[in-house]
Design a protein around this motif. Structure first.
Motif, short mmCIF file in Angstrom:
data_model
loop_
_atom_site.label_atom_id
_atom_site.label_comp_id
_atom_site.label_asym_id
_atom_site.label_seq_id
_atom_site.Cartn_x
_atom_site.Cartn_y
_atom_site.Cartn_z
N GLY A 1 0.88 -1.33 0.06
CA GLY A 1 0.01 -0.04 0.00
C GLY A 1 0.81 1.13 -0.22
N GLU A 2 0.10 2.33 -0.13
CA GLU A 2 0.81 3.79 -0.40
C GLU A 2 1.59 4.00 0.56
N ASP A 3 1.49 3.49 1.98
CA ASP A 3 2.29 3.92 3.48
C ASP A 3 3.03 2.78 3.54
N TYR A 4 3.57 2.06 2.76
CA TYR A 4 4.50 1.03 2.80
C TYR A 4 5.73 1.26 3.65
N LEU A 5 6.35 2.47 3.33
CA LEU A 5 7.45 3.01 3.74
C LEU A 5 7.33 3.31 5.00
N ASP A 6 6.27 3.72 5.75
CA ASP A 6 5.95 4.25 7.09
C ASP A 6 5.67 3.14 8.04
N ARG A 7 6.05 1.80 7.45
CA ARG A 7 5.74 0.72 8.33
C ARG A 7 7.13 -0.20 8.43
N LEU A 8 8.22 0.43 8.55
CA LEU A 8 9.47 -0.34 8.41
C LEU A 8 9.91 -1.00 10.01
N ASP A 9 9.26 -0.77 10.82
CA ASP A 9 9.70 -1.07 12.26
C ASP A 9 9.99 -2.40 12.22
N GLY A 10 10.84 -2.68 13.28
CA GLY A 10 11.36 -4.36 13.44
C GLY A 10 12.28 -4.63 12.25
N MET A 11 12.60 -3.97 11.29
CA MET A 11 13.34 -4.69 10.14
C MET A 11 14.80 -4.42 10.82
N GLU A 12 15.81 -5.36 10.51
CA GLU A 12 17.28 -4.97 11.03
C GLU A 12 17.99 -4.83 9.90
N ILE A 13 17.79 -5.24 8.69
CA ILE A 13 18.49 -5.02 7.34
C ILE A 13 17.20 -4.59 6.50
N ILE A 14 17.58 -3.40 5.59
CA ILE A 14 16.78 -3.15 4.83
C ILE A 14 17.41 -2.98 3.25
N ILE A 15 16.94 -3.84 2.48
CA ILE A 15 17.49 -3.80 0.96
C ILE A 15 16.40 -3.16 0.06
N LYS A 16 16.91 -1.85 -0.34
CA LYS A 16 16.07 -0.91 -0.90
C LYS A 16 16.24 -1.36 -2.70
#
Length: 470
Positions: free
Chosen positions: A75-90
């Motif tokens: 959904g449109e707000d997907y970047l606002d829900r990154l809590d809990g991630m230890e590694i992010i691969i963009k």
């Protein structure tokens, strides 16, 4: 294929880093699905993030995601829900300065990319190619030369599949060739062993905040090189020529018009590297001086790895990459060329110069906020008519009309609302012996997902000419 039996210590370290970690993959395009499967196989707890909702994915994609992730955030707000991630691969299309990613990094989350990880753990020699124009052709030429010489090669970056998913198969004796965009390079802290910069001109200014950011992103292809590495630059491009002053290793240059102290150049219809003749310019099957430039860059990249006989063989047989001055049909004496890859004015200008006679040009598309200053000059010089389509139609029309007024000349300029209408209008303006060239000078995103989809649509429309009432 059997896995590489020699342990890659960098890869072993990476496996330990992702094992049992919450890893977020941002962007679920087709190219990222192998990456998600790969990470899941290494024991990471993968979450897939995407702007689209579930109903926008096909069943096959959903099946892969359900099997290989612990969850999806859509959904449109997907970047606002990154809590809990230890590694992010963009994915490369997400700017590294996006506020949500900046906040994540400030909270000690590792924010990286598939390409950054791959370059840091690749066990073999890497060749990277970047530039505003000519990246794909130069990358493919390097691959063809090395493959013909007998090397086992992998191609990735902007083309091919995510190479991180294949890293276990790659041996120290292989060679990897990477086409790298400014999006991929912007956050890179590792550089390939051999870096090629074809040219730099204004591009992607809808993504980068200004030209300096764009140039600095490109520089990362060589900024992190060592003294043993090599930088190859276009001597005729003022921006890339100046990179010599910042290089750590060997600098090799190429030029169509001058002889560099060390590098590839044209002299009396032959291509040389330093003092050695490599091939005749006439042997190159691809049309246009810009493709001679691409060969010069590729020759510099493979110097010492490939025999000149191999370079000559590739030149005589390589017919080009789809959507790059691709002749797709001749109908009633009119030739139709697909140059959909041309998403900047400089790229379209290079395509126009490949034709001896004036063409009918189809141009226009998504506005990347790059200037069209001077574009009218080459258009007026090399076209007999122009058909415009897309969001930038009026912007381009203004530039052409300004040039016509300056020179006291004029030519037909037609604005259309669809590509189909544009093709039919271009054909109606053509005489026997003319060429119709789709070379948009703009990105495709106002009407198509990418330049391939635009080029394929053009092919389909041209194929129907004569089979329906025009």
């Amino acid at each position: 294929m059997t896995q590489n039996s020699v342990k890659n210590p960098k890869f072993e370290l990476f496996k330990n880093e992702v094992l049992g970690k919450n890893v977020g993959v941002l962007g679920v395009g087709v190219s990222n699905l192998p990456l998600i499967e790969f990470l899941n196989g290494l024991g990471a707890y993968v979450t897939a993030f995407d702007r689209r909702t579930a109903d926008k994915f096909d069943d096959g994609t959903l099946e892969i995601l359900k099997k290989n992730t612990k969850g999806m955030v859509l959904g449109e707000d997907y970047l606002d829900r990154l809590d809990g991630m230890e590694i992010i691969i963009k994915t490369p299309g997400i700017h590294p300065n996006t506020p949500q990613l900046v906040r994540a990094a400030e909270n000690n989350v590792i924010v990286t990319s598939e390409m950054e990880i791959f370059v840091s753990i690749c066990p073999c020699k890497t060749i990277g190619v970047t530039g505003s124009d000519g990246k794909t052709t130069t990358t493919t030429l390097i691959y063809e030369m090395l493959k013909t010489e007998g090397y086992n090669c992998y191609v990735g970056g902007n083309i091919g599949r995510p190479l991180l998913a294949d890293v276990e198969l790659i041996t120290p004796d292989d060679i990897v060739i990477l086409e790298l965009s400014s999006f991929q390079l912007q956050s890179m802290v590792h550089s390939p062993n051999i870096a090629v910069v074809t040219n730099i001109a204004p591009n992607h200014l809808d993504y980068h905040k200004d030209m300096n950011e764009y140039i600095n992103a490109k520089k990362n292809i060589f900024t992190h090189q060592s003294m043993d590495d090599k930088l190859i630059v276009n001597m005729e491009n003022e921006i890339t020529d100046a990179f010599e002053n910042e290089a750590s290793g060997e600098v090799v240059k190429f030029s169509l018009r001058e002889r560099p102290k060390h590098g590839a150049y044209v002299y009396r219809s032959k291509i040389y590297f330093d003092d050695e003749p490599i091939l005749r310019k006439a042997d190159i099957k691809l049309p246009g001086e810009h493709n001679v430039d691409n060969y010069l860059a590729a020759i510099c990249a493979v110097q010492g790895l490939v025999k000149k006989e191999t370079v000559s063989k590739v030149a005589r047989t390589f017919g080009g990459v789809p959507h790059r001055l691709e002749l797709i049909r001749e109908f009633n004496g009119v030739k139709f060329y697909n140059d959909s890859i041309a998403s900047s004015p400089t790229r379209t200008a290079a395509g126009l110069r490949a034709f001896k006679n004036k063409v009918i040009l189809i141009a226009g598309g998504y506005d990347k906020k790059i200037p069209f200053d001077g574009f009218g000059e080459i258009v007026v010089e090399k076209t007999k008519a122009v058909v415009l389509v897309g969001a930038t139609a009026e912007k381009i029309r203004t530039e052409i009309e300004k040039t016509c007024e300056k020179h006291g000349t004029g030519e037909p300029i037609i604005t259309c609302y669809t590509l189909e209408e544009a093709v039919k209008s271009a054909y109606s303006l053509a005489d026997d012996g003319d060429a119709v060239l789709l070379s948009p000078a703009c990105a495709s995103f106002d009407m198509f997902k990418n330049f391939e989809e635009r080029g394929n649509a053009f092919k389909e429309i041209v194929a129907l000419l004569g089979k329906e009432e025009l």
